[in-house]
Design a protein around this motif. Structure first.
Motif, mmCIF file in Angstrom:
data_model
loop_
_atom_site.group_PDB
_atom_site.id
_atom_site.type_symbol
_atom_site.label_atom_id
_atom_site.label_comp_id
_atom_site.label_asym_id
_atom_site.label_seq_id
_atom_site.Cartn_x
_atom_site.Cartn_y
_atom_site.Cartn_z
ATOM 1 N N ALA A 52 0.859 -1.242 -0.046
ATOM 2 C CA ALA A 52 -0.142 -0.066 0.290
ATOM 3 C C ALA A 52 1.000 1.317 -0.180
ATOM 4 C CB ALA A 52 -0.975 -0.064 1.427
ATOM 5 N N VAL A 89 1.013 4.421 1.512
ATOM 6 C CA VAL A 89 0.567 4.792 2.892
ATOM 7 C C VAL A 89 0.834 6.334 3.274
ATOM 8 C CG1 VAL A 89 0.440 4.625 5.485
ATOM 9 C CG2 VAL A 89 0.952 2.722 3.913
ATOM 10 N N ALA A 90 -0.194 7.190 3.617
ATOM 11 C CA ALA A 90 0.186 8.557 3.579
ATOM 12 C C ALA A 90 1.180 8.765 4.893
ATOM 13 C CB ALA A 90 -0.846 9.316 3.918
ATOM 14 N N ASP A 91 2.100 9.650 4.760
ATOM 15 C CA ASP A 91 3.352 9.788 5.802
ATOM 16 C C ASP A 91 2.442 10.703 6.770
ATOM 17 O OD1 ASP A 91 5.268 8.180 4.685
ATOM 18 O OD2 ASP A 91 5.797 9.542 3.550
ATOM 19 N N ASN A 122 2.178 10.242 10.369
ATOM 20 C CA ASN A 122 1.449 8.798 10.813
ATOM 21 C C ASN A 122 2.494 8.026 11.458
ATOM 22 O OD1 ASN A 122 -1.201 9.628 10.174
ATOM 23 N ND2 ASN A 122 -0.801 9.160 7.856
ATOM 24 N N ILE A 164 3.917 1.872 9.507
ATOM 25 C CA ILE A 164 3.354 0.692 9.808
ATOM 26 C C ILE A 164 4.347 -0.483 9.768
ATOM 27 C CG2 ILE A 164 1.453 -1.018 9.115
ATOM 28 C CD1 ILE A 164 -0.024 1.569 7.858
ATOM 29 N N PHE A 178 7.493 -2.500 -0.137
ATOM 30 C CA PHE A 178 7.732 -1.659 -1.323
ATOM 31 C C PHE A 178 8.359 -0.280 -1.347
ATOM 32 C CE2 PHE A 178 6.050 -3.596 -4.953
ATOM 33 C CZ PHE A 178 5.540 -4.738 -4.464
ATOM 34 N N GLU A 198 10.377 5.119 -5.620
ATOM 35 C CA GLU A 198 11.162 6.248 -5.523
ATOM 36 C C GLU A 198 11.291 7.074 -7.085
ATOM 37 O OE1 GLU A 198 12.424 6.771 -2.790
ATOM 38 O OE2 GLU A 198 12.085 4.874 -1.858
ATOM 39 N N LYS A 243 16.450 3.142 2.402
ATOM 40 C CA LYS A 243 15.177 2.739 3.148
ATOM 41 C C LYS A 243 15.157 1.348 3.639
ATOM 42 C CE LYS A 243 11.448 5.038 1.273
ATOM 43 N NZ LYS A 243 10.664 5.464 0.417
HETATM 44 N N1 CTP Z 1 4.807 2.471 4.756
HETATM 45 C C1 CTP Z 1 4.052 2.143 5.851
HETATM 46 N N2 CTP Z 1 3.588 3.152 6.827
HETATM 47 C C2 CTP Z 1 3.911 4.561 6.591
HETATM 48 C C3 CTP Z 1 4.599 4.812 5.546
HETATM 49 C C4 CTP Z 1 4.800 3.794 4.461
HETATM 50 O O1 CTP Z 1 4.056 0.943 6.232
HETATM 51 N N3 CTP Z 1 3.324 5.405 7.309
HETATM 52 C C5 CTP Z 1 5.509 1.365 3.938
HETATM 53 C C6 CTP Z 1 4.653 1.291 2.598
HETATM 54 O O2 CTP Z 1 3.586 0.483 2.648
HETATM 55 C C7 CTP Z 1 5.725 0.561 2.121
HETATM 56 C C8 CTP Z 1 7.332 1.317 2.743
HETATM 57 O O3 CTP Z 1 6.698 1.560 3.893
HETATM 58 O O4 CTP Z 1 6.032 -0.751 1.992
HETATM 59 C C9 CTP Z 1 7.900 2.524 1.981
HETATM 60 O O5 CTP Z 1 7.006 3.437 1.667
HETATM 61 P P1 CTP Z 1 7.323 4.615 0.999
HETATM 62 O O6 CTP Z 1 6.191 5.529 0.961
HETATM 63 O O7 CTP Z 1 8.166 4.521 -0.143
HETATM 64 O O8 CTP Z 1 8.325 5.163 2.082
HETATM 65 P P2 CTP Z 1 8.631 6.289 3.431
HETATM 66 O O9 CTP Z 1 8.724 5.244 4.693
HETATM 67 O O10 CTP Z 1 7.212 6.962 3.306
HETATM 68 O O11 CTP Z 1 9.765 7.148 3.028
HETATM 69 P P3 CTP Z 1 9.745 8.207 2.066
HETATM 70 O O12 CTP Z 1 8.545 8.998 2.033
HETATM 71 O O13 CTP Z 1 10.738 9.099 2.603
HETATM 72 O O14 CTP Z 1 10.153 8.019 0.678
#
Ligand code: CTP
Length: 408
Positions: free
Chosen positions: A272, A274-276, A304, A307, A324, A327, A342
């Motif tokens: 997924a 996921v919104a940060d 957030n 997860i 996942f 990038e 990451k």
């Molecule tokens: N993910 C998660 N919880 C979050 C953000 C992301 O579990 N709050 C998970 C996504 O499902 C994915 C992985 O972390 O498997 C990487 O997500 P990504 O958005 O690429 O990474 P971020 O941790 O958000 O890093 P950045 O925004 O700095 O790229």
């Protein structure tokens, strides 16, 4: 491969092909001449996205009369008329569907459709017994209203049931994930601003759903935690008995849904998007410009929970966790550099890194990923359909589980 024979139920087979294509399968349709009287060639070509022919004399150079059967992983004949079932029993090969059926070693699924009298005729009963004894899987027919107002057994099963039985037939063939309990998250979360607006992202859910379907087809029991996905993306998953779909809206809901399943999961794949961040104060009423400062507004956002990182922290023994990373490389940094950083930050067993951009990665059916392990080593790279990528991902999961089991 989907064979279509001459029955009125051919119109329902359009939906069978549609469901399979939506689930990421490469589908070739072979109608009989008679079938084309019910649904025309352009419909089959458009829906399967491949050229369609009924004749053994087309495309002779590529030996099409046997090539399609040899290449198929699965053959579905829907509707299967009494005549076609008789021809299959006798091994007749007087058209492209006949030669294909003789040339294939893939599982064959038939969905008979005919009038009750024909279905109950000793000739048909004998043919069905012979076909079943050869391993042909028979779906239906159902009892119900038939063309002409009669009613009784003979009605072709619904497309979802045919697809479900067909995919189950393939999974029974290769069930290297059998017995595993898998949780896959897919789609993009939406963080509300007020009752009508949200902060979202462009994830279509296609890759995550393909990962879930591939796991189910290889024998796993799957919980698919789906955030927002594009229209139709969940259709095939909802039709599979081994996939349970749980819906989630926000990152917090998705986190709670995944964590609720984590205790009993053998593998968790966080596909997924996921919104940060979420909006600090969600307005209970629609925000209005009237009460906003002139010239612009500022939204306060709060981070957030991560997860994936939380799952890694709480991981139970023998559990494999996959993330996942979508990038957009830049500033002199390669895709892999970013992925490696990451991977180190998240601690997942595997991270599938893919490049995204304004016109890359989202709505398209194709994807290209590099899969790295927790130490940043590349364990696989795959460019192809999202289904191909899903297959590569599960191969990598099995390999990592095997090596972890050995080092125990
Ligand atoms: N993910 C998660 N919880 C979050 C953000 C992301 O579990 N709050 C998970 C996504 O499902 C994915 C992985 O972390 O498997 C990487 O997500 P990504 O958005 O690429 O990474 P971020 O941790 O958000 O890093 P950045 O925004 O700095 O790229």
């Amino acid at each position: 491969m989907v064979g279509v024979t001459g029955g009125i139920a051919a119109y329902k087979t359009v939906q069978v092909v549609r469901l399979l294509v939506k689930a990421g399968h490469d589908v070739h349709v072979i109608p009989t001449e008679d079938a084309l009287r019910f649904v025309g060639l352009p419909t089959w070509e458009a829906i399967s996205r491949h050229p369609v022919t009924t004749s053994v004399h087309d495309d002779v150079a590529r030996v099409r009369h046997v090539a399609l059967g040899q290449a198929a992983d699965l053959v579905i004949v829907a509707p299967a008329t009494a005549n076609t079932l008789a021809k299959m029993t006798a091994g007749l090969a007087d058209d492209l569907l006949g030669t294909t059926l003789l040339a294939t070693t893939a599982p064959v699924v038939v969905a008979p459709a005919m009038h009750t009298e024909m279905w109950r005729h000793p000739a048909t009963e004998h043919n069905m017994a012979t076909l079943r004894s050869r391993g042909v899987i028979v779906v239906g027919p159902e009892e119900g209203e038939l063309t002409g107002g009669d009613s009784g057994p003979g009605r072709m099963s619904e497309p979802e049931a045919i697809v479900e039985a067909a995919l189950a037939a393939v999974s029974a063939e290769g069930s290297d994930l059998g017995g595993l309990r898998v949780v896959v998250s897919a789609g993009g979360t939406r963080e509300p601003i007020d009752p009508v607006r949200y902060i979202g992202n462009r994830s279509s859910g296609r890759q995550g759903v393909a990962v879930a379907l591939a796991a189910a087809e290889r024998g796993a029991d799957v919980v698919l935690v789906a955030a927002h996905v594009d229209d139709g993306v969940l259709d095939a998953a909802s039709a599979l008995p081994r996939v349970r779909v749980v819906r989630a809206g926000t990152a917090a809901e998705l986190g709670a849904a995944v964590e609720a399943q984590a205790a009993t999961a053998d593998v968790i794949v966080m596909a997924a998007a996921v919104a940060d961040y979420r909006v600090a104060e969600v307005s209970p009423l629609k925000r209005s410009k009237e009460s906003a400062p002139v010239g612009g507004v500022t939204l306060d956002l709060i981070e957030n929970d991560d997860i994936l990182a939380g799952l890694v922290r709480g991981r139970r023994g023998g559990q494999t966790i996959v993330g996942f990373a979508a990038e957009t490389p830049g500033d002199g940094e390669t895709l892999l550099d970013r992925g490696r950083r990451k991977a180190a930050r998240k601690g997942a067993d595997l991270l599938a890194v893919n490049e995204v951009g304004w016109s890359k990665g989202f709505e398209s059916a194709d994807n290209a990923v590099t899969i790295i392990d927790a130490g940043g080593e590349v364990v696989a790279a795959r460019r192809g359909s999202k289904q191909d990528v899903a297959a590569a991902l599960w191969d990598a999961v099995l390999a990592v589980r095997e090596s972890q089991a050995k080092t125990k």
